[in-house]
Scaffold this motif. Structure first.
Motif, PDB file in Angstrom:
ATOM      1  N   GLU A   1       3.293   3.362   2.797  1.00 19.21           N
ATOM      2  CA  GLU A   1       2.021   3.845   3.351  1.00 19.21           C
ATOM      3  C   GLU A   1       0.978   2.760   3.632  1.00 19.21           C
ATOM      4  O   GLU A   1      -0.054   3.051   4.219  1.00 19.21           O
ATOM      5  CB  GLU A   1       1.410   4.885   2.403  1.00 19.21           C
ATOM      6  N   ASP A   2       1.237   1.549   3.212  1.00 11.41           N
ATOM      7  CA  ASP A   2       0.137   0.583   3.259  1.00 11.41           C
ATOM      8  C   ASP A   2       0.299  -0.491   4.343  1.00 11.41           C
ATOM      9  O   ASP A   2       1.341  -1.144   4.426  1.00 11.41           O
ATOM     10  CB  ASP A   2       0.023  -0.120   1.901  1.00 11.41           C
ATOM     11  N   PRO A   3      -0.757  -0.700   5.140  1.00  9.71           N
ATOM     12  CA  PRO A   3      -0.642  -1.682   6.234  1.00  9.71           C
ATOM     13  C   PRO A   3      -0.484  -3.128   5.758  1.00  9.71           C
ATOM     14  O   PRO A   3       0.190  -3.917   6.431  1.00  9.71           O
ATOM     15  CB  PRO A   3      -1.951  -1.526   7.019  1.00  9.71           C
ATOM     16  N   TYR A   4      -1.060  -3.467   4.620  1.00 10.50           N
ATOM     17  CA  TYR A   4      -0.967  -4.855   4.152  1.00 10.50           C
ATOM     18  C   TYR A   4       0.453  -5.144   3.646  1.00 10.50           C
ATOM     19  O   TYR A   4       1.115  -6.090   4.099  1.00 10.50           O
ATOM     20  CB  TYR A   4      -2.004  -5.092   3.039  1.00 10.50           C
ATOM     21  N   LEU A   5       0.936  -4.300   2.746  1.00 10.58           N
ATOM     22  CA  LEU A   5       2.296  -4.465   2.239  1.00 10.58           C
ATOM     23  C   LEU A   5       3.295  -4.332   3.396  1.00 10.58           C
ATOM     24  O   LEU A   5       4.240  -5.117   3.520  1.00 10.58           O
ATOM     25  CB  LEU A   5       2.583  -3.397   1.166  1.00 10.58           C
ATOM     26  N   GLY A   6       3.043  -3.351   4.259  1.00 15.55           N
ATOM     27  CA  GLY A   6       3.930  -3.112   5.402  1.00 15.55           C
ATOM     28  C   GLY A   6       3.992  -4.323   6.316  1.00 15.55           C
ATOM     29  O   GLY A   6       5.060  -4.660   6.850  1.00 15.55           O
ATOM     30  N   SER A   7       2.872  -4.987   6.506  1.00 19.45           N
ATOM     31  CA  SER A   7       2.859  -6.163   7.388  1.00 19.45           C
ATOM     32  C   SER A   7       3.673  -7.307   6.784  1.00 19.45           C
ATOM     33  O   SER A   7       4.424  -7.990   7.482  1.00 19.45           O
ATOM     34  CB  SER A   7       1.420  -6.649   7.620  1.00 19.45           C
ATOM     35  N   LEU A   8       3.519  -7.499   5.482  1.00 16.06           N
ATOM     36  CA  LEU A   8       4.284  -8.586   4.849  1.00 16.06           C
ATOM     37  C   LEU A   8       5.781  -8.300   4.904  1.00 16.06           C
ATOM     38  O   LEU A   8       6.601  -9.203   5.125  1.00 16.06           O
ATOM     39  CB  LEU A   8       3.844  -8.769   3.393  1.00 16.06           C
ATOM     40  N   MET A   9       6.135  -7.033   4.714  1.00 13.65           N
ATOM     41  CA  MET A   9       7.555  -6.669   4.757  1.00 13.65           C
ATOM     42  C   MET A   9       8.106  -6.802   6.187  1.00 13.65           C
ATOM     43  O   MET A   9       9.237  -7.236   6.385  1.00 13.65           O
ATOM     44  CB  MET A   9       7.760  -5.235   4.242  1.00 13.65           C
ATOM     45  N   ALA A  10       7.291  -6.422   7.169  1.00 15.30           N
ATOM     46  CA  ALA A  10       7.716  -6.537   8.572  1.00 15.30           C
ATOM     47  C   ALA A  10       8.021  -8.006   8.891  1.00 15.30           C
ATOM     48  O   ALA A  10       9.089  -8.345   9.423  1.00 15.30           O
ATOM     49  CB  ALA A  10       6.619  -6.013   9.499  1.00 15.30           C
TER      50      ALA A  10
END
Ligand code: NOJ
Length: 745
Positions: A181-190
């Protein structure tokens, strides 16, 4: 001038020898552009359109390995009508197809082979939601790197991954394919995925495809393919960042999504495909449609027929058509009718050829087709060790009453019970590539592999995952009674999450909870091992089981990883990348929500709450226990005021106060108290995973800059605003220490 000569030289050379000169891989952008143009100059309109056409090999959606190439396909390749295949797999088989392209077609342009390598090719790793639960981008990068090695060895150039769609609704089955759900964590994972797959595009790397662009995870009601409608601000601040991070990490392709966004299907959206992606972000790669997403614009009510759909998509900036056949069927006529400009087609062809050049396919079209390498590189011990490592790190300990875990090694009898206990197919998870159940260790096998001769491991299935029969309860209760401890393996089947797998209930399917209730009556301790692709509402288990370990779908090494973690060889360190609701009625529930004018207060009737539920979720975002305990002390800010030019160092001492060495994810959140638009109650702005030995203490530092405080303000500019901010540090999104600072102009 030089360019002109190069093109002329190419044409002459081709006329004399039929040979198309190719650039060296790793050539400069400029050289590649020249070479691309030199090929483009030779192409007929039909051949150009052929490059934009991607077909799935074989029948249906799944991958096809090693079949002979039917004449019908050969003919289309010869005629230059196919630029890419998906689902054609294997060094030998892709060789056969490539041979037709580079030996029998007029211009000898190589094909590019794509596949959904989502969390593994043959060796499966945890599903992406589980990988995100590691909170370790470097581990995820390693995982993607190994997945690239396996798939590239089997002829694959390109994966349709990572899926970076933010998902706030666990009913949506595809939540399993992303980072939560999180844009910060999601961005790092992307970004980690992109780096891991693509590397430097030398040996055994594959091209990444950031998907589904954009906003697909916002489907109304969590129903797959459904309408997405949200404010542009939410779209930009919450949903867009991971796609952008993928592009910034160098992703060479994106996939346009199925959904409409505010009335315009993404596959026909100039705003998404051109204005944001190319104009704002400077993306240079190409965009592929999702499967028939061009054709689906007819159902959306946005295109009158397939021809109209093709016109819209191509003009919007969608380069490659996956499976709708709109481009191959209609583009020529659309050019003749002046509805599509050939220059626009040229641009799309350029983008696709550029990637083929970058992959080195013009140098050596068969560089991914080496049979011996395929045999050597699939399911190596290195890859299996990597999968085991990621699996252990992806598990989240949700409950550990009275420190029942780690398990004692002197138990005489252990009962391993449940429909997922000796199950080797479901742990592979959705989008499991060529993952084979014969290669998967079940929990039962993991336990048997782990324990020594003094411990007996008993097994009973108890019930099926989703079946009303309770016939197996008796046997399960019998073995439970004979045992010292029960390992209860429950959850979902692999086909309950993933594409088109939306569910309206988040409860355990079937009679699994009833089985747990029967087992509780034996008085034996119950350790729940959960396998699932989405947050589940497991209130009863949370109240009654002694311990709960969330293991997602952990892939090939499932059983070994679970046994090692339950026995304490590895101390769990995963944290939830998504909120677990108490019931589906709380959905959407996410940590970075707004405050409202009447923040929820159970003692005050006229506030934002449910009459029949607590305010909180079952487990918050960022939550996860360890066998040890951590204490946070001396939380300090280097200053309480910053300007746009300087930064604040946030520091906190973290001490391992328990009995085991262990890792902790130290999390940093910020709240902007007053804005020109309302701001979330908390936003993740940083985290660090650290190892602390028993009794060890470390000081953790985070730096906050003005740029970390930016958002889409009232004037739609992405900027920060002066004022007061709260800053929080802690072990999850709820248990936090708090301080305050001011951003001054
Ligand atoms: C449809 C899915 O939405 C997408 O994620 C996948 O990559 C394609 N099919 C190709 O299999």
């Amino acid at each position: 001038m030089r360019k002109y000569f190069l093109i002329l030289f190419t044409i002459l050379l081709f006329a004399v020898t039929g040979f198309v000169p190719t650039p060296q891989q790793n050539s400069s952008e400029e050289t590649i552009a020249e070479r691309v143009d030199s090929v483009l100059a030779l192409m007929t309109l039909e051949e150009k359109i052929g490059q934009l056409n991607q077909l799935s090999f074989g029948i249906g959606w799944g991958p096809t390995v090693k079949v002979s190439v039917p004449d019908e396909y050969k003919q289309q390749i010869r005629e230059g009508k196919i630029g890419s295949f998906l689902n054609a797999i294997g060094a030998e088989f892709t060789y056969e197809l490539q041979k037709v392209a580079v030996q029998e077609s007029r211009l000898k342009i190589p094909l590019i082979f794509g596949l959904d390598v989502i969390h593994g090719f043959k060796t499966t790793f945890p599903v992406p939601l589980g990988e995100a639960a590691t909170w370790q981008p470097e581990i995820v990068e390693m995982s993607a790197h190994y997945q690239a090695i396996e798939s590239a060895s089997a002829g694959i150039h390109w994966t349709f991954s990572p899926m970076v769609d933010i998902a706030r609704d666990p009913r949506w089955g595809r939540i399993m394919e992303g980072a939560g759900e999180d844009p910060y964590l999601g961005s790092l994972m992307a970004a980690a995925h992109v780096r891991g797959y693509q590397g430097d595009l030398s040996d055994l790397n594959i091209i990444a495809c950031v998907k589904h662009y954009a906003g697909y995870g916002g489907a109304e009601g969590g129903r797959d393919y459904n309408t997405v409608d949200m404010s542009e601000r939410t779209f930009r601040d919450i949903y867009l960042p991971p796609y952008k991070a993928g592009v910034e990490a160098g992703a060479h392709t994106l996939m346009a999504s199925f959904n409409e966004l505010g009335g315009i299907p993404a596959s026909g959206s100039k705003y998404l495909l051109n204005d944001i992606l190319r104009e704002e972000w400077g993306f240079k790669g190409f965009v592929v449609s999702d499967w028939n997403s061009i054709g689906e614009m007819i159902n959306h009510g946005y295109a009158s027929d397939l021809k109209h759909a093709g016109e819209i998509s191509l003009n919007a900036g969608l380069d490659m058509d996956m499976e709708s056949r709109s481009y191959i069927t209609h583009l020529k006529q659309l050019v003749e009718e002046d509805k599509v400009d050939e220059d626009v087609i040229d641009e799309s062809v350029r983008r696709i050829l550029r990637i083929k050049f970058m992959l080195g396919l013009f140098d050596d079209p068969f560089r991914y087709c080496q049979k011996e390498r395929e045999e050597k590189n699939i399911m190596t011990s290195d890859i299996k060790i990597a999968s085991l490592e990621v699996a252990k790190r992806s598990f989240v300990l949700l409950k550990n009453d009275k420190n029942i875990l780690p398990l004692k090694k002197d138990y005489k009898k252990i009962a391993v019970i449940g429909p997922l206990a000796n199950n080797s197919i479901d742990p592979i998870g959705g989008w499991g590539g060529l993952g084979d159940s014969a290669d998967v260790t079940t929990v039962l096998e993991g336990f048997k592999n782990y324990v020594d001769k003094k411990t007996q491991v008993l097994y009973s299935e108890g019930c099926k995952i989703d079946d009303p029969s309770t016939k197996g309860f008796k046997d399960a209760v019998n073995i439970a009674k004979k045992s010292d401890v029960i390992i209860l393996c429950v959850g979902e089947s692999r086909d309950m999450s993933g594409e088109a797998c939306s569910r309206s209930s988040l409860d355990l399917p079937g009679v699994q909870e009833d089985l747990a209730k029967e087992l509780l009556k034996t008085g034996k301790p119950i350790i729940v091992v959960l396998m699932n692709g989405r947050p589940m509402s497991i209130n009863w288990l949370n109240d009654n089981a002694n311990a709960i370990l969330e293991t997602w779908f952990a892939g090939t090494m499932t059983g070994d990883a679970i046994a090692k973690v339950l026995f304490g060889d590895y101390n769990p360190s995963g944290k939830l990348p998504v909120t677990f609701p108490r019931t589906v009625g709380q959905v959407p529930i996410y940590y970075n929500h707004k405050n409202t004018g009447r923040p929820g207060d159970l003692k005050n009737h006229y506030t934002s709450k449910y009459l029949d539920l607590p305010l909180t979720p079952l487990y918050p975002f960022g939550f996860g226990l360890s066998y040890t305990t951590f204490e946070y002390n001396d939380f300090k800010l280097s200053t309480n005021k910053i300007t746009n030019e300087d930064s604040i160092i946030v520091s906190v001492k973290v001490k391992n106060t328990g009995n085991y060495d262990g890792e902790e994810v130290v999390q940093l959140y910020v709240q902007d108290l007053v804005g020109s638009v309302t701001r979330p109650v908390k936003e993740l702005k940083g985290f660090k995973k650290i190892m602390l030995k028993r009794g060890e203490e470390k000081t953790m530092d985070f730096t906050i800059h003005e740029k970390d405080l930016r958002f889409t303000a009232a004037d739609m500019k992405f900027k920060s605003e002066p004022g007061l901010f709260k800053v929080f540090v802690g072990t999850n999104s709820v248990d936090l220490k708090e301080s305050q600072f001011e951003l001054v102009e």
